[in-house]
Design an enzyme around this catalytic site. Structure first.
Site, mmCIF file in Angstrom:
data_model
loop_
_atom_site.group_PDB
_atom_site.id
_atom_site.type_symbol
_atom_site.label_atom_id
_atom_site.label_comp_id
_atom_site.label_asym_id
_atom_site.label_seq_id
_atom_site.Cartn_x
_atom_site.Cartn_y
_atom_site.Cartn_z
ATOM 1 N N TYR A 260 27.632 31.828 21.866
ATOM 2 C CA TYR A 260 28.733 31.556 20.945
ATOM 3 C C TYR A 260 29.606 30.379 21.373
ATOM 4 O O TYR A 260 30.533 30.015 20.660
ATOM 5 C CB TYR A 260 29.605 32.814 20.793
ATOM 6 N N LYS B 149 18.888 40.596 29.012
ATOM 7 C CA LYS B 149 17.483 40.235 28.816
ATOM 8 C C LYS B 149 17.115 39.426 30.055
ATOM 9 O O LYS B 149 16.601 38.301 29.969
ATOM 10 C CB LYS B 149 17.338 39.438 27.505
ATOM 11 N N ASP C 190 16.077 44.743 23.896
ATOM 12 C CA ASP C 190 15.068 45.256 22.963
ATOM 13 C C ASP C 190 14.950 46.778 23.105
ATOM 14 O O ASP C 190 14.914 47.518 22.126
ATOM 15 C CB ASP C 190 13.708 44.561 23.144
ATOM 16 N N ASP D 112 26.647 41.498 19.156
ATOM 17 C CA ASP D 112 26.745 41.334 17.699
ATOM 18 C C ASP D 112 25.640 42.132 17.025
ATOM 19 O O ASP D 112 25.882 42.897 16.089
ATOM 20 C CB ASP D 112 26.618 39.841 17.356
ATOM 21 N N ASP E 285 25.726 46.201 14.740
ATOM 22 C CA ASP E 285 25.366 46.488 13.340
ATOM 23 C C ASP E 285 24.413 47.682 13.317
ATOM 24 O O ASP E 285 24.496 48.540 12.424
ATOM 25 C CB ASP E 285 24.715 45.273 12.651
HETATM 26 C C1 IPM Z 1 30.888 39.965 13.710
HETATM 27 C C2 IPM Z 1 30.379 38.816 12.864
HETATM 28 C C3 IPM Z 1 30.747 37.498 13.531
HETATM 29 C C4 IPM Z 1 30.059 37.433 14.891
HETATM 30 C C5 IPM Z 1 30.427 36.237 12.711
HETATM 31 C C6 IPM Z 1 30.898 36.343 11.292
HETATM 32 C C7 IPM Z 1 30.981 35.013 13.368
HETATM 33 O O1 IPM Z 1 29.010 38.936 12.650
HETATM 34 O O2 IPM Z 1 32.113 40.045 13.900
HETATM 35 O O3 IPM Z 1 30.088 40.788 14.139
HETATM 36 O O4 IPM Z 1 28.908 36.988 14.993
HETATM 37 O O5 IPM Z 1 30.692 37.836 15.874
HETATM 38 MN MN MN Z 2 28.179 40.817 13.376
#
Ligand code: IPM
Ligand code: MN
Ligand code: NAD
Length: 371
Positions: A135, A207, A240, A264, A268
């Site tokens: 990042y 990793k 992984d 990140d 999710d």
């Molecule tokens: C998150 C989002 C952000 C990230 C993006 C929108 C920059 O996906 O907050 O998880 O990658 O951190």
């Molecule tokens: Mn995200």
């Protein structure tokens, strides 16, 4: 009286922040504090009108707050990355919010897609490093006839793959991930401290079997830091593999510490096992500076202005904000109220209900007030 900055942002952002504010104000009424909001007009609309992303004035103003309440950014009219990097990442980096705290907790009454798992099985926290790794923004793309320091590499590859250097096949891009010893240490210390307060187990994600320089350093620092926390049991997991374990045995996890990009991705996945993106909150924390609280989902543009987005992730992020301000009882009451709304079935469509965003938010705020 707490002063909190609010940035609704794009897409569903303004709607969900409005609900979050309602609930935090209700918590204030019940627990005897007041929140004074300062709204910031930052996001796609302003960008399209003025080309401003995050200005020096914005930063100077935001810096005066201990907490920012953030909706989401991202708009289909703007090329991907412009708003995300220019606003969201710019805030995280400018205020050195090095901890991205993402609780993965299955609330009572929420259905997880994982078979035979219940709330006692899914209750862990991901501590995502938030200022380094891929990042940091070091990278480039090179096209034909642009002489660069990467020319040598490019020529090497054109020979190796027999590429026609007159064609666009020669285009090359690179992006560099950076881990610093101090950057790894400070976020890992945060994670160890958190694990000490919880079930005393910490899993480090990397990793290091392939990206052995960056994540080798991450791993070395982790091993050294672990020596200072003999009461916390530790383990390493490759990224992984951890995606498999999150699905197969989520009950193994207590605190998980991870470099930025893997964090990140796995959060999710974490959001899905706790019932969906509409439920998952996050905090971007600088323990000594300005922190920011937001849902982990994005601006879901297809739902903009339709009163269908689930406000829970944002309301729960509000609970993290209250915790950060030291209002722990109020923070816990907000989570209980969310649970009550789920139990009573006053939830949005993604959770199988019929309530709109505003109704779901109002119901949670009534629960907070009443409890
Ligand atoms: C998150 C989002 C952000 C990230 C993006 C929108 C920059 O996906 O907050 O998880 O990658 O951190
Ligand atoms: Mn995200
Ligand atoms: P997204 O999280 O916005 O949406 C993905 C899907 O998840 C949606 O289509 C919807 O089905 C569901 N969803 C998300 N939030 C929901 C909610 N509150 N209630 C109900 N359903 C919900 O991800 P995306 O579509 O990949 O990205 C859209 C934009 O948001 C992009 O511009 C992206 O860069 C940006 N983004 C911003 C943030 C942020 O501001 N923190 C985070 C992630 C993505």
């Amino acid at each position: 009286m707490y002063k909190v900055a609010a940035i609704g942002g794009d897409g569903i952002g303004p709607e969900i922040i409005a609900e979050g504010k309602k609930v935090l104000e209700a918590a204030g009424e019940r627990f005897n504090f007041e929140i004074s909001w300062t709204d910031f007009d930052i996001g796609a609309e302003r960008y399209l009108a003025t080309k401003d992303l995050l200005t020096d004035e914005d930063l100077a103003e935001l810096r005066k707050f201990k907490a920012i309440y953030f909706g989401s950014i991202g708009d289909p009219r703007v090329q991907p990355g412009v708003l995300e990097k220019g606003i969201l990442l710019a805030i995280r980096f400018s205020f050195d919010q090095y901890v991205n705290l993402r609780p993965i907790k299955l609330l009572e009454g929420v259905e997880t897609p994982l078979a035979n798992k219940t709330p006692k099985d899914i209750d862990f926290v991901v501590v995502r490093e938030n200022t380094e790794d891929f990042y940091v923004g070091i990278g480039s793309r090179f096209k034909k006839h642009q002489k660069t320091e990467l020319e040598v590499i490019r020529d090497l590859y054109s020979v190796k793959f027999g590429l026609d250097i007159e064609s666009d096949a020669e285009e090359i891009a690179y992006q560099i991930g950076v881990i610093t010893r101090e950057g790894a240490r400070r976020v890992q210390i945060y994670a160890f401290d958190l694990a000490e307060k919880r079930r005393k187990k910490l899993t480090s994600v990397d990793k290091a079997n392939v990206l052995s320089d960056v994540y080798g350093l991450w791993r070395d620092v982790f091993s050294e830091t672990a020596k200072k926390y003999p009461g916390v049991s530790t383990e390493f997991s490759f990224v992984d593999a951890i995606t498999m374990w999150f699905v197969k045995n989520p009950e193994w996890f207590d605190v998980v510490v991870t470099p930025n990009m893997f964090g990140d991705i796995i959060t999710d996945l974490g959001a899905m096992i706790q019932g969906g993106l509409g439920l998952a909150p996050g905090g971007n924390i600088n323990p000594k500076g300005t922190s920011m609280f937001e849902p982990i989902h994005g601006s879901a543009p297809k739902y903009k202005g339709m009163d269908v987005a689930n406000p829970i992730a944002t309301i729960w992020a509000g609970s993290l904000l209250l915790d950060h301000l030291g209002e722990h009882e109020a923070a816990a009451a907000v989570v209980s109220a969310i649970e009550k709304s789920i139990k009573d079935g006053v939830v949005t469509k993604d959770l199988g209900g019929t309530a709109g965003t505003a109704r779901a938010g109002s119901y949670i705020s009534e629960c907070v007030r009443r409890e």
